[in-house]
Scaffold this motif. Structure first.
Motif, short mmCIF file in Angstrom:
data_model
loop_
_atom_site.label_atom_id
_atom_site.label_comp_id
_atom_site.label_asym_id
_atom_site.label_seq_id
_atom_site.Cartn_x
_atom_site.Cartn_y
_atom_site.Cartn_z
N ASP A 383 0.81 -1.22 0.00
CA ASP A 383 0.00 0.00 0.00
C ASP A 383 0.84 1.26 0.00
O ASP A 383 0.33 2.34 -0.34
CB ASP A 383 -0.94 0.01 1.21
CG ASP A 383 -2.08 -0.98 1.07
OD1 ASP A 383 -2.22 -1.56 -0.02
OD2 ASP A 383 -2.82 -1.19 2.05
N GLU A 386 0.76 3.69 -2.89
CA GLU A 386 -0.34 4.63 -3.07
C GLU A 386 -0.19 5.90 -2.23
O GLU A 386 -1.00 6.80 -2.34
CB GLU A 386 -1.66 3.93 -2.72
CG GLU A 386 -1.95 2.69 -3.56
CD GLU A 386 -3.21 1.98 -3.13
OE1 GLU A 386 -4.03 2.61 -2.42
OE2 GLU A 386 -3.36 0.80 -3.47
N LYS A 407 2.32 2.08 10.27
CA LYS A 407 1.13 1.44 9.74
C LYS A 407 0.59 0.49 10.80
O LYS A 407 1.33 -0.31 11.36
CB LYS A 407 1.46 0.66 8.47
CG LYS A 407 0.30 -0.18 7.92
CD LYS A 407 -0.80 0.68 7.33
CE LYS A 407 -1.83 -0.18 6.62
NZ LYS A 407 -2.93 0.64 6.04
N LYS A 412 -6.35 3.69 7.84
CA LYS A 412 -6.25 4.01 6.43
C LYS A 412 -5.00 4.85 6.19
O LYS A 412 -4.76 5.85 6.85
CB LYS A 412 -7.49 4.79 5.97
CG LYS A 412 -7.49 5.12 4.49
CD LYS A 412 -8.74 5.88 4.10
CE LYS A 412 -8.74 6.23 2.62
NZ LYS A 412 -9.94 7.01 2.23
#
Length: 469
Positions: A383, A386, A407, A412
């Motif tokens: 991720d 992104e 994280k 999110k």
């Protein structure tokens, strides 16, 4: 009371109002004089935000026209003409801190969270902020956070209080890019991975963790440090008094430590219902008798690296590394409910440094600066592609020493966080003052159930120690 009497009281009322204003001004001046330079700049910024808001809000599209007259306005217009529409703007409450201002704004129809978020770049320019964020505070109210100084490049320090933490297993990590405190709840968490280039803050992060929890006898620490051969060397030398077990880079020594903790895990698994009357320690929390056991594996690749070669010594090292991985895998996968957590630290948390069957069950990941995207992905997952602004490859500048990307499950995106520096002298002082709290969790368990003999449990055969009747 007659009109004349009311007018007669006007000077008294005006004097009282003036006195209140003067008192408020005096208090503001005192606070300003006692503040440091950063806080003074924020106080001036807060004054500017309040003073310019009525003009700025309409220009930024943060006003709404109310065409319905109030009852008082309707009564005051007796000539038959409709009162002029009112222009409404959100009411603000502004509070300064060292990094900028925290503004709470009341929402209006068509001027609420979405509109304020859209206007954030304009507010940042007008308020002379590095960045501005807008989030929901409660129904009908938002919080606007404006930072004048970038918290990520402002180095901070932390002085341990020497007091036991108020909230067990809540790890205070630092502040994010908006200078808001960042913490993560480690209750029910089996493992944490910390990656990053040497010298960018991994050791200081763990130092703070140990120092903050050292005053609690309900937490016990063990360390395997792959950077040193002996306990008196390296980053943990000053903390030895607060560690119930330590192993250096020797694979046999580390293997003995991991076996010791696996024996403890299995003994706890057999005893938890008898001792705690429940199957999950976190349903009641750790205690002095059943402490939270934290295993820190620093330079983890040292203990898990696959050794290549056909000679006898290399084969022995390869066998030890494979068993180390299997033992730590058991601790991470099966130790959570029993009150055990593993924190794995390495430079690149690729599969050859931390086996994926261990790394992938660790729900909390942090990474300091990385040189390659491959290392960033290994540390934080796919991720990160992104979120290019949060990629730890952009943290290689000296100003970002101590900055990590975090994280956690259920979150999110990623959080960039400035971790504070903890001096070696303060770490050593805390460890020395709390050394008397150090205890072997196996001894504590054996004292509660004398029938348990941990020495008879071999992690290689899957057995568990017998319980006393």
């Amino acid at each position: 009371m007659s009109v004349q009497e009311v007018f007669g009281l006007a000077p008294v009322i005006a004097s009282l109002g003036l006195a209140v204003i003067m008192l408020w001004a005096a208090l503001w001046v005192v606070r300003y004089a006692r503040a440091d330079s950063m806080m003074r700049a924020s106080m001036r910024q807060a004054v500017r935000v309040r003073r310019t808001w009525k003009r700025l809000a309409p220009m930024a599209g943060l006003s709404v026209t109310d065409k319905t007259p109030t009852a008082l306005a309707s009564l005051s217009h007796t000539d038959g003409k409709a009162p002029k529409p009112r222009v409404l703007i959100p009411a603000l409450k502004v509070k300064p801190d060292r990094f900028g201002v925290v503004v709470r704004a009341a929402c209006l129809p068509r001027v609420s969270l979405a509109e304020l978020q859209k206007a954030a770049p304009y507010l940042a320019d007008a308020w002379r902020c590095t960045r501005v964020s807008v989030s929901q505070d409660k129904p009908g109210q938002v919080v606007i956070r404006g930072v004048r100084v970038d918290p990520l490049i402002t180095r901070t320090s932390h002085s341990p209080t020497g007091n036991a933490p108020k909230e067990m297993a809540v790890w205070d990590i630092g502040v994010d890019e908006y200078a808001q405190a960042v913490s993560v709840d480690l209750a029910e968490v089996p493992g944490v991975t910390v990656a990053g280039l040497p010298g960018f803050g991994k050791t200081s992060l763990i130092n703070r963790f140990i120092c903050d929890y050292a005053p609690s006898p309900a937490v016990q620490f063990a360390v395997a440090d792959g950077k040193v051969m002996a306990a008196h060397e390296g980053d943990y030398a000053d903390l030895m008094g607060r560690l119930f077990a330590f192993a250096g880079s020797d694979l046999k020594e580390a293997n003995a430590l991991f076996r010791r903790l696996v024996r403890l895990r299995r003994a706890r698994s057999a005893a938890i219902r008898k001792v705690l009357r429940r199957k999950d320690m976190w349903h009641g929390g750790p205690s002095v008798e059943w402490p939270w056991v934290v295993l820190i594996v620093d330079e983890a690749h040292t203990f898990f690296r696959d050794h290549k070669g056909s000679d006898k010594e290399t084969k022995q090292l390869a066998a030890l590394a494979a068993e180390n991985a299997r033992l730590v895998e058991e601790l991470t996968k099966l130790g959570r409910a029993l009150g055990m957590i593993v924190i794995l630290i390495t430079q690149k948390s690729t599969g050859d440094a931390i086996p994926t069957f261990i790394r992938d069950v660790c729900p909390v990941s942090l990474s300091f600066a990385q040189k390659t995207t491959e290392a960033a992905v290994a540390a934080l997952g796919d991720d990160i592609h992104e979120w290019p602004d949060a990629n730890p490859t952009v943290l290689q500048e000296p100003g970002y020493v101590g900055v990590a990307v975090m994280k956690t499950n259920g979150m999110k995106g990623f959080t960039r966080v400035r971790t504070p520096y903890v001096s070696e002298a303060e770490s050593a002082d805390i460890a020395a003052r709390t050394a008397y709290l150090t205890a072997d969790p196996a001894d504590l368990l054996a004292a509660q159930l004398p029938g348990i003999d941990l020495s008879k449990t071999d992690p290689g055969d899957g057995s568990v120690p017998p319980l006393a009747a």
